[in-house]
Motif scaffolding. Structure first.
Motif, short mmCIF file in Angstrom:
data_model
loop_
_atom_site.label_atom_id
_atom_site.label_comp_id
_atom_site.label_asym_id
_atom_site.label_seq_id
_atom_site.Cartn_x
_atom_site.Cartn_y
_atom_site.Cartn_z
N LYS A 81 4.59 7.29 1.42
CA LYS A 81 4.49 6.71 2.63
C LYS A 81 3.66 5.35 2.39
O LYS A 81 2.85 5.12 1.70
CB LYS A 81 3.17 7.37 3.71
CG LYS A 81 3.05 7.06 4.80
CD LYS A 81 2.17 7.92 5.54
CE LYS A 81 1.82 7.27 6.90
NZ LYS A 81 1.14 8.13 7.70
N GLY A 82 4.51 4.24 2.81
CA GLY A 82 3.88 3.05 2.54
C GLY A 82 3.92 1.96 3.44
O GLY A 82 4.56 2.19 4.71
N SER A 83 3.18 0.80 3.47
CA SER A 83 3.30 -0.35 4.22
C SER A 83 2.99 -1.49 3.50
O SER A 83 2.30 -1.71 2.38
CB SER A 83 2.29 -0.06 5.28
OG SER A 83 1.23 -0.08 4.91
N ALA A 107 5.85 -4.03 7.46
CA ALA A 107 6.94 -2.90 7.41
C ALA A 107 6.09 -1.74 7.09
O ALA A 107 5.13 -1.83 6.39
CB ALA A 107 7.77 -3.54 6.16
N SER A 108 6.56 -0.56 7.61
CA SER A 108 5.97 0.51 7.07
C SER A 108 7.22 1.74 6.88
O SER A 108 8.31 1.49 7.42
CB SER A 108 4.85 1.17 8.18
OG SER A 108 5.55 1.51 9.40
N HIS A 142 0.79 -1.35 -0.04
CA HIS A 142 -0.12 0.05 0.04
C HIS A 142 0.87 1.14 -0.09
O HIS A 142 1.59 1.26 0.78
CB HIS A 142 -1.01 -0.03 1.13
CG HIS A 142 -1.78 1.24 1.37
ND1 HIS A 142 -2.98 1.20 0.53
CD2 HIS A 142 -1.82 2.51 2.00
CE1 HIS A 142 -3.36 2.72 0.44
NE2 HIS A 142 -2.57 3.27 1.59
N LEU A 143 0.82 2.24 -1.07
CA LEU A 143 1.80 3.12 -1.05
C LEU A 143 0.87 4.41 -1.45
O LEU A 143 0.00 4.53 -2.36
CB LEU A 143 2.46 2.90 -2.19
CG LEU A 143 3.67 3.82 -2.75
CD1 LEU A 143 4.65 3.79 -1.58
CD2 LEU A 143 4.63 3.50 -3.90
N GLY A 144 1.27 5.52 -0.64
CA GLY A 144 0.72 6.73 -0.87
C GLY A 144 1.83 7.69 -1.51
O GLY A 144 2.90 7.64 -0.87
#
Length: 172
Positions: free
Chosen positions: A53-55, A77-78, A40-42
């Motif tokens: 910003k990802g996780s 992981a973030s 998941h990536l912003g």
């Protein structure tokens, strides 16, 4: 899509991307086998570049540091990164980043491969010493037998320092 071009991102976007499994080389013939992950990536434009910003949840297999049996490692992981063009990099940098401060990454090419991003973050998630069990006894340094299964089948190694002492103390 396996990558994103930062110059194409003019307003914030959210992505959910399936990233294929990876093999990460740890050196010394050790590797981590990472199962596929959902990243998941912003991505948002900033004054100097782009914020990422990802996780992702992960599950990986790697060898025990003592006995080499496979160990499963899992977690979440973030990350928070600030991508800036290499032309903006200062000559010398001694900035200490805090937990909420993004790590700054300077780039030449503004295309970011999702697989590379996941690999970079996974290297940070791998503990320095992975054990199958806290009480793992490891391998025999002489014959390589797994000491968790029992004692070494070979004879005990004599300490060469005691050889001269035995000769001196034995009756003649």
């Amino acid at each position: 899509m396996d990558w994103i071009r930062l110059s194409d991102v003019m307003e914030p976007v959210e992505l959910d991307v399936e990233v294929a499994g990876l093999t990460l080389d740890l050196g010394y013939h050790y590797s981590v086998l990472l199962e596929p992950v959902r990243l998941h990536l912003g991505v948002s434009p900033t004054a100097h570049g782009h914020s990422l910003k990802g996780s992702f949840p992960f599950r990986a297999s790697l060898p025990c540091s003592r006995c080499l049996k496979p160990v499963t490692l899992s977690g979440d992981a973030s990350f928070l990164l600030e991508y800036q063009p290499a032309s903006m990099a200062p000559a010398e940098e001694e900035v200490e980043a805090g937990a909420e401060t993004p790590e700054i990454v300077y780039y030449q090419e503004d295309r970011i491969a999702f697989q590379s991003l996941v690999a970079q973050q996974m290297y940070l998630e791998i503990p320095e010493k992975v054990l199958c069990d806290e009480s793992c006894r490891g391998l025999c340094p002489r014959c390589g037998a797994d000491l968790n299964l029992g004692e070494c089948p070979g004879p005990p190694e004599a300490d060469p320092r005691w050889g001269n002492l035995n000769r001196l103390t034995s009756p003649q």
